[in-house]
Every structure is written in structure tokens, then in C-alpha cells.
Write an enzyme that holds these catalytic residues in place. Structure first.
Site, short mmCIF file in Angstrom:
data_model
loop_
_atom_site.label_atom_id
_atom_site.label_comp_id
_atom_site.label_asym_id
_atom_site.label_seq_id
_atom_site.Cartn_x
_atom_site.Cartn_y
_atom_site.Cartn_z
N THR A 18 0.96 -1.34 -0.05
CA THR A 18 0.13 -0.07 0.10
C THR A 18 0.56 1.12 0.01
O THR A 18 0.53 2.24 -0.68
CB THR A 18 -0.96 -0.11 1.23
OG1 THR A 18 -1.67 -1.04 1.10
CG2 THR A 18 -1.75 1.21 1.09
N ASP A 21 1.12 -6.91 5.36
CA ASP A 21 0.67 -8.16 5.92
C ASP A 21 1.70 -9.14 6.34
O ASP A 21 1.63 -9.90 7.37
CB ASP A 21 -0.23 -8.87 4.76
CG ASP A 21 -1.27 -8.13 4.59
OD1 ASP A 21 -2.38 -8.76 3.56
OD2 ASP A 21 -1.56 -7.00 5.24
N1 DAS Z 1 -2.02 -6.25 0.83
C1 DAS Z 1 -1.35 -5.44 1.86
C2 DAS Z 1 0.00 -6.01 1.84
O1 DAS Z 1 0.70 -5.94 0.30
C3 DAS Z 1 -1.39 -4.17 1.70
C4 DAS Z 1 -0.77 -3.33 2.66
O2 DAS Z 1 -1.06 -3.49 3.83
O3 DAS Z 1 0.41 -2.92 2.44
O4 DAS Z 1 0.63 -6.34 2.72
#
Ligand code: DAS
Length: 438
Positions: free
Chosen positions: A103, A180
Site C-alpha cells: 500500500t 501483511d
Molecule cells: N495487501 C497488503 C500488503 O501488501 C497491503 C498493505 O497493507 O500494504 O501487505
């Protein structure tokens, strides 16, 4: 090449182009206007997707299209630039920012709704100009994935890129990464990077940089500041509380994402964070960190990938462990209950695994505290079965460490010895009372 790519090439269509489509619906010719969207890579590719003025996407069967007219070409998006370097300022430290996706490194293109990596030097400067006041920043996009798609091969790639940057004279490296699985990557780098003499800082965002509530600008600013500090460790820097006051630098082997969406989602578990980073200064919270020094940073990326994590829960069947053993897994980390327990029915399967040369390590799904297999009978039986109790290690850290250890040896004695050796702060000698849910 799928039909949709062929069609787009034939008509010179690009993502974001405003088009007018005439398509047959029965014997009626209907007109649609909208923005060409990127073809969804997992679809059969039979339809062209456009975003209508009302924001909805529609898929139009290529075979039903009578005519396509380009009303306006998409504004040429800045070419994804690698290593665009702004003029260096004498006297400022040099920091490389490696982009891996997530993100923090993306923004929503509200015209098309597509999410794009925003990673040119200009876009960073626009987004977070402060970082160019603190350091000569060189952004380098090395991959662009969501971190749930991370894998050991990518950890190795990142480790080598970090070592290359540090050994070429950079004063620190920041890694923009999805949140994540950031803790896994931080652990992997902690074990792979030998003789670390400069800061390596992973940073992410819970909200993308184009949203008012975004945490990305402050996270990135604090991460760059930490990358110029005296702390030569792999760290994660993210918000320390929900408001924009300070970030925390967490040791890479003791940090975990503990909330799905809060900006202060990351917490040190069984540990005290290394520092608080304010907008204008660093406040060290402990003095037992590794200091910046001289010398080549090495990469030891030998990893055995046939390792799994298995959570213990009421009714868990030992056949799951049998399955892993039968499929040639070399190591299993059990997230035991409480002090590191599994049901007594499960223990014979652990005995079998160990007898067949599989390393079985035990952590606790409590996360806080440390395992102790000497207290209850099931714990003692697990010990007798040859399980390795992993002290206060996080399950995911033990998983990454076991991959790394098994990349070096399959001798059970040596595996146990290495798993219980503290390489990068993953094991603390005792659990401080004030580290619970701080
Ligand atoms: N999907 C999540 C990841 O790429 C988005 C985020 O939190 O950065 O870990």
C-alpha cells in the site's frame, strides 16, 4: 496472446483511454463510453472492460463490438523510473529506498480505479518532500507485489539488493513493503544479512498515500530518519499510536502486525521497541542495540523451503503432521497452546516425525511469554518425543529461522543448537514484565 490484448493492440488502445464502443445487443446497436481498464489477468480475456462515468466497470464481449473510437488518450503516465536520483546534497547521508510494493508504494488512479505503483523520485518528492531534506534518497523499485504474495525467493532478492546498496557506500536502506507479511521479511533479512553494519528499515502503510488518513508520509519520513541512525539492525518502522505523533522502530525478529487496519498495528512482542521516532528526532528506548560500524555486509541466504507452521487446536488431528512428513517436509513449527502444548493424541505423530528426521519446533499461540514444556505432562511428553521448545520466539520468526537453519544443517543436534542460539534478538534471556500488550 488473449483476444482482449489482440483487440487492444489492433486498435491501439491503452489503459485509461476514453473510448466509445458500439456493440450489438440482439439486432440493436448500443453505444457505451468509458475508460479502458487493465484486462484482469485471471479472466479468459474474451471481454474488454471499461469504467463508465458513474464509476461502474462493465465487460463488453469483444466479438460483439462493432466499432471502437478513441475519444481521448490517457494522459501519459510517468514512465516507471528506476533509480531516478535527485541532485545529491553534500553532507547529507545517502539512503536507498527499495520498493517491493504494498500500500505504501501505491496510489489509486481515480480515473481508472486501478492501483499503480507510485515510485518515481518525483512522485516520492511530491508525496514526502521532507525525506529529501534528511538524506540523498535513491528510490529503486525491485518488485511490485502485495506482501501476501511474498516468498523466500523474494526475501533472497531483497537481501542481495540491500547488501549491494550498503556495500556500495549507502548509509542505510529503507524497504517499502506490504504490511501483511512484513514481519516475516524482517525476520528473514535478520538471519540472512551477516555482519550488518548499517540500518535496514522496513516500512509500510495501512492507508495508501493518496488518502487523507494515510500514514505513509510519516512512516516513510521516520523510516528514512531511522536509516540514518546509529542502529545497525533490521527494523520495522510504523506508527507508534493512531495519531501522527511518533513512530516506533521495532526489532525485525520481535515485531508483528497485531491489527488489520489501525495505523499503530505493529507491536514488539516480548520486547521493548528500539526507538521512538518523532518528526524531528530519535528517542532511543534501549541501549543494547547493534551499533553502526565498518565492514562488508554478507548474505547467507541458504533456506530449506519445505517447512510449515501448524496451529494446535482442540480436535487437531495428527494426520496433518503425518501428511507433511509424507510429503517430504523437513521442519514443522507447532503453534502450541499455552506453554507450548498439543493434545496427547497428537504426540505419537510428533514422535514419528522426529524419528523420520523432521525437525519439530514448538512455540506458543499466546504470542506473549515463553514456552515451557517442563510444567505439564503433555509438555514433558513432547520434550521426550524430541520437540524443540523455542523460548519466546514468535511462531512466524521460528518458521523463518527454521527454514534458514535447515538451509545449513539437517543434523538434529545442530538444528536444535542453532534454533536455540540467539542470532538477531529473536530470543530474549527473560521476559520483561512491561512488554505485555504495551
Ligand atoms: N495487501 C497488503 C500488503 O501488501 C497491503 C498493505 O497493507 O500494504 O501487505
Amino acid at each position: 496472446m488473449r483476444k482482449v490484448e489482440e483487440f487492444m493492440r489492433k486498435h491501439n488502445l491503452g489503459v485509461g483511454d476514453l473510448v466509445r464502443i458500439l456493440k450489438w445487443e440482439g439486432n440493436e446497436l448500443l453505444a457505451f463510453e468509458g475508460l479502458v481498464m487493465p484486462p484482469y489477468e485471471l479472466s479468459p480475456g474474451e471481454t474488454l472492460t471499461i469504467k463508465l462515468d458513474n464509476g461502474y466497470n462493465i465487460g463488453i464481449l469483444i466479438d460483439a463490438i462493432e466499432k471502437v473510437e478513441v475519444l481521448e488518450k490517457a494522459a501519459k503516465r510517468p514512465r516507471m523510473a528506476f533509480q531516478e536520483v535527485l541532485p545529491r546534497k553534500e553532507g547529507l547521508p545517502n539512503v536507498t529506498i527499495l520498493g517491493t510494493g504494498g500500500t505504501i508504494a501505491s496510489r489509486v488512479d481515480y480515473k481508472t480505479g486501478a492501483v499503480h505503483p507510485a515510485f518515481t523520485a518525483e512522485e516520492l518528492a511530491k508525496a514526502v518532500p521532507e525525506i529529501f531534506e534528511m538524506a540523498n534518497v535513491t528510490p529503486k523499485l525491485i518488485m511490485n507485489i502485495l506482501s501476501e504474495d511474498m516468498k523466500p525467493a523474494y526475501w533472497k532478492r531483497i537481501a542481495h539488493e540491500v547488501a549491494k546498496a550498503l556495500n556500495s557506500g549507502e548509509d542505510g536502506v529503507v524497504i517499502a513493503h506490504g504490511t501483511d507479511t512484513m514481519g516475516y521479511t524482517a525476520s528473514a533479512l535478520s538471519f540472512m544479512l551477516g555482519n550488518l553494519t548499517k540500518p535496514v528499515v522496513l516500512v509500510g502503510a495501512q492507508r495508501s498515500s493518496d488518502r487523507p488518513s494515510s500514514d505513509s508520509a510519516m512512516n516513510l519520513t521516520c523510516a528514512v530518519r531511522m536509516a540514518t541512525s546509529d542502529v545497525a539492525e533490521v527494523m520495522v518502522v510504523m506508527h507508534g499510536e493512531t495519531s501522527d505523533t511518533y513512530c516506533l522502530a521495532h526489532r525485525g525478529t520481535k515485531v508483528r502486525k497485531m491489527h488489520t487496519s489501525r495505523r499503530d498495528a505493529f507491536r514488539s512482542i516480548n520486547d521493548v521497541p528500539i526507538a521512538k521516532i518523532w518528526k524531528d528526532r530519535i528517542e532511543l528506548l534501549r541501549d543494547d542495540y547493534r551499533r553502526r560500524g565498518e565492514g562488508e555486509v554478507g548474505v547467507d541466504d541458504r533456506m530449506e523451503e519445505k517447512v510449515a507452521i501448524l496451529k494446535a487446536y482442540p480436535g487437531v488431528s495428527g494426520e496433518i503432521l503425518d501428511f507433511l512428513v509424507d510429503r517430504g517436509y523437513k521442519g514443522v513449527v507447532i503453534e502450541g497452546t499455552g506453554l507450548g502444548h498439543v493434545s496427547q493424541d497428537f504426540i505419537p505423530h510428533v514422535e514419528r516425525a522426529v524419528q523420520e528426521g523432521v525437525a519439530v519446533c514448538v512455540t506458543s499461540q499466546c504470542l506473549y511469554g515463553r514456552v515451557n514444556l517442563n510444567v505439564y505432562s503433555n509438555g514433558r511428553k513432547l520434550l521426550r518425543a524430541g520437540a524443540i521448545p523455542c523460548e519466546d520466539m514468535l511462531p512466524e520468526t521460528a518458521y523463518v529461522k527454521l527454514m534458514w537453519v535447515l538451509g545449513h544443517t539437517d543434523d538434529p543436534e545442530e538444528v536444535s543448537k542453532m534454533m536455540l542460539t540467539n542470532y538477531a534478538g529473536e530470543i530474549t534471556p527473560y521476559t520483561r514484565f512491561d512488554t505485555f500488550l504495551r
